[in-house]
Motif scaffolding. Structure first.
Motif, PDB file in Angstrom:
ATOM      1  N   ASN A   1       3.399   2.856  -2.521  1.00 13.33           N
ATOM      2  CA  ASN A   1       1.747   2.975  -2.448  1.00 13.33           C
ATOM      3  C   ASN A   1       1.203   2.481  -3.699  1.00 13.33           C
ATOM      4  O   ASN A   1       0.012   1.857  -3.896  1.00 13.33           O
ATOM      5  CB  ASN A   1       1.306   4.316  -2.146  1.00 13.33           C
ATOM      6  N   THR A   2       1.922   2.977  -4.951  1.00 11.07           N
ATOM      7  CA  THR A   2       1.275   2.563  -6.052  1.00 11.07           C
ATOM      8  C   THR A   2       1.491   1.015  -6.487  1.00 11.07           C
ATOM      9  O   THR A   2       0.490   0.398  -6.990  1.00 11.07           O
ATOM     10  CB  THR A   2       1.843   3.442  -7.488  1.00 11.07           C
TER      11      THR A   2
ATOM     12  N   ALA B   1      -2.600  -5.281  -4.971  1.00  6.55           N
ATOM     13  CA  ALA B   1      -3.930  -5.765  -4.056  1.00  6.55           C
ATOM     14  C   ALA B   1      -5.023  -6.215  -5.119  1.00  6.55           C
ATOM     15  O   ALA B   1      -6.071  -6.869  -4.959  1.00  6.55           O
ATOM     16  CB  ALA B   1      -4.153  -4.719  -3.048  1.00  6.55           C
ATOM     17  N   ILE B   2      -5.268  -5.138  -5.662  1.00  6.33           N
ATOM     18  CA  ILE B   2      -6.462  -5.112  -6.875  1.00  6.33           C
ATOM     19  C   ILE B   2      -6.144  -6.173  -7.644  1.00  6.33           C
ATOM     20  O   ILE B   2      -7.296  -7.146  -7.973  1.00  6.33           O
ATOM     21  CB  ILE B   2      -6.664  -3.840  -7.667  1.00  6.33           C
TER      22      ILE B   2
ATOM     23  N   GLU C   1       1.867   3.787   4.842  1.00  9.57           N
ATOM     24  CA  GLU C   1       1.629   5.149   5.366  1.00  9.57           C
ATOM     25  C   GLU C   1       1.967   5.380   6.669  1.00  9.57           C
ATOM     26  O   GLU C   1       2.407   6.696   6.974  1.00  9.57           O
ATOM     27  CB  GLU C   1      -0.064   5.196   4.972  1.00  9.57           C
TER      28      GLU C   1
ATOM     29  N   SER D   1       4.311  -5.135 -10.161  1.00 13.66           N
ATOM     30  CA  SER D   1       3.956  -4.423  -9.161  1.00 13.66           C
ATOM     31  C   SER D   1       4.781  -4.899  -7.852  1.00 13.66           C
ATOM     32  O   SER D   1       5.393  -4.186  -7.066  1.00 13.66           O
ATOM     33  CB  SER D   1       2.583  -4.276  -9.010  1.00 13.66           C
TER      34      SER D   1
ATOM     35  N   LEU E   1      -0.217  -1.752   2.816  1.00 14.80           N
ATOM     36  CA  LEU E   1      -0.381  -0.214   2.562  1.00 14.80           C
ATOM     37  C   LEU E   1      -0.561   0.565   3.814  1.00 14.80           C
ATOM     38  O   LEU E   1      -0.264   1.794   3.838  1.00 14.80           O
ATOM     39  CB  LEU E   1      -1.677  -0.355   1.728  1.00 14.80           C
TER      40      LEU E   1
ATOM     41  N   ILE F   1      -3.354  -5.138   1.645  1.00 19.61           N
ATOM     42  CA  ILE F   1      -3.856  -3.817   2.062  1.00 19.61           C
ATOM     43  C   ILE F   1      -3.295  -3.432   3.635  1.00 19.61           C
ATOM     44  O   ILE F   1      -3.283  -2.124   3.794  1.00 19.61           O
ATOM     45  CB  ILE F   1      -5.419  -3.981   2.347  1.00 19.61           C
TER      46      ILE F   1
ATOM     47  N   ILE G   1       1.861  -1.332  -4.334  1.00 18.28           N
ATOM     48  CA  ILE G   1       1.028  -2.069  -3.314  1.00 18.28           C
ATOM     49  C   ILE G   1      -0.486  -2.160  -3.786  1.00 18.28           C
ATOM     50  O   ILE G   1      -1.267  -3.089  -3.700  1.00 18.28           O
ATOM     51  CB  ILE G   1       1.118  -1.703  -1.961  1.00 18.28           C
ATOM     52  N   THR G   2      -1.078  -1.096  -4.107  1.00 15.97           N
ATOM     53  CA  THR G   2      -2.425  -0.660  -4.598  1.00 15.97           C
ATOM     54  C   THR G   2      -2.796  -1.718  -5.822  1.00 15.97           C
ATOM     55  O   THR G   2      -3.801  -2.383  -5.730  1.00 15.97           O
ATOM     56  CB  THR G   2      -2.826   0.723  -4.855  1.00 15.97           C
ATOM     57  N   ILE G   3      -1.928  -1.684  -6.718  1.00 17.23           N
ATOM     58  CA  ILE G   3      -2.001  -2.235  -7.949  1.00 17.23           C
ATOM     59  C   ILE G   3      -2.099  -3.545  -7.831  1.00 17.23           C
ATOM     60  O   ILE G   3      -2.891  -4.457  -8.346  1.00 17.23           O
ATOM     61  CB  ILE G   3      -1.106  -1.868  -9.194  1.00 17.23           C
TER      62      ILE G   3
END
Length: 388
Positions: A271-272, A278-279, A374, A304, A370, A367, A274-276
């Motif tokens: 999760n970390t 994407a931003i 989940e 990432s 992500l 996104i 993918i989030t980094i």
């Protein structure tokens, strides 16, 4: 018993495969000009390699199950180097596409066997690190192989020099595999059995995460030259330097992710990462306008993006450990499916929005990835609760 020297040998073989996978993007405009096609059409060279690998990976794993591992590696590298040599010598786009597909067939034979061998030889508590070490061969190709190939094309003024360089790497890797000790031959597994894990919701959602994430990551990479032209001013040497930074970060991310996955579990790392990513991609239209911010963006991207491979593979194997050899093959095939779809998404993005806006398109895929990650976690947790 764990054999670190064997893992490193397999990582070296993966370096050659990885260089071939990534080097085309850096020389794509020159290849397009030489083959007399638009740059967006030349992106099909990436698709031909990756799609062949993705589709034929499970098939070749089935057909070559009873082959001695050394024979399998040598045959795979023979096909791989032949495809690259044809690409380097025949100036016809259709032939180049077929040759890229041939090289992809060689990669399809080698990669799943290399990852499965490393996984089988590692004890459970070191499995994440063993996977990460072999994957480091791929990420090291981004740090050294892809930038060297891009620089060679820039310095010689001929992208075919780069393909000869990749051919040489294949020959060296083939020589290295002759030094491998005798490895156990896995049992024969029908193709239907190899695909059976896809019916497990936990596996399907985890692989969907990989597909979406790597489609997003490679939407930008497939056309990295046009995407970063404001920072590089179309200078091949500058692009090679940027790829070197990206590759160093990728290597660090791959190695670190294995240890972090063993310590904290796969969910937090997935999760970390993918989030980094994407931003970072959402900001790329602005950060890629200047060289210093482009350097930072590529370092974050490399760490990432490549930091996702080991925890994703670890999640698959932990969810269904009895099918570990099958899952490693499916994982590799899924990565390459994403890589093969990315040039098509990038081509559509360039046509509609322009090359500088491929970042947000990639972020949208991330996104979605992500969300799939989940959903996979929920499915895995539900299954664990049912079995307790």
């Amino acid at each position: 018993m764990h054999r670190p020297h064997l893992t490193l040998t397999l990582a070296t073989a993966m370096f050659a495969i990885g260089t071939d996978s990534f080097v085309i993007a850096g020389i794509l405009p020159d290849a397009a000009h030489s083959l007399d096609v638009p740059t967006t059409t030349a992106g099909w060279l990436l698709t031909a390699y990756a799609l062949t690998y993705a589709l034929l990976g499970p098939v070749m794993a089935t057909l070559t199950t009873r082959w001695p591992r050394r024979t399998l590696f040598l045959t795979g590298f023979t096909i791989f180097t032949t495809g690259n040599l044809i690409t380097a010598t025949i100036p016809v786009f259709g032939v180049a596409l077929a040759a890229r597909a041939l090289a992809g067939l060689g990669g399809a034979m080698i990669t799943p066997a290399a990852i499965a061998a490393a996984t089988a030889l590692a004890p459970p508590e070191r499995r994440g690190r063993a996977i990460a070490t072999v994957m480091t061969g791929l990420s090291a190709a981004t740090a050294l192989g892809a930038p060297l190939g891009t620089a060679l094309a820039s310095l010689t003024g001929n992208w075919r020099t780069t393909m000869l360089f990749v051919t040489t790497l294949g020959l060296l890797a083939a020589a290295g595999t002759t030094l491998l000790p005798t490895l156990p031959t896995p049992p024969t597994i029908p193709l239907r059995t190899r695909l059976t894990p896809l019916t497990d919701q936990r596996i399907g959602l985890t692989l969907l995460t990989t597909l979406l994430a790597y489609t997003g990551l490679y939407t930008v990479y497939s056309y990295i030259g046009p995407s970063l032209d404001r920072a590089t001013h179309n200078n091949g040497t500058t692009l090679a330097a940027l790829l070197f930074v990206w590759g160093l970060a990728a290597t660090a991310g791959t190695l670190t992710s294995g240890t972090l996955t063993d310590r904290y579990g796969s969910r937090r790392i997935i999760n970390t990462a993918i989030t980094i990513a994407a931003i970072n991609f959402a900001l790329l239209p602005w950060t890629s306008a200047h060289l210093p911010t482009t350097l930072a963006a590529l370092a974050i991207w490399g760490a990432s993006g490549w930091g996702l491979l080991a925890p994703q593979t670890h999640r698959l194997i932990t969810a269904l450990p009895t099918a570990a050899p099958l899952l490693t093959g499916l994982a590799s095939a899924t990565v390459y499916t994403g890589v093969s779809l990315a040039p098509l998404a990038g081509q559509a993005g360039i046509t509609t929005l322009g090359a500088h806006w491929l970042g947000p398109i990639g972020a949208a895929f991330l996104i979605l990835g992500l969300g799939a990650a989940e959903a996979a976690h929920t499915a895995i947790h539900r299954k664990e609760s049912e079995t307790q």
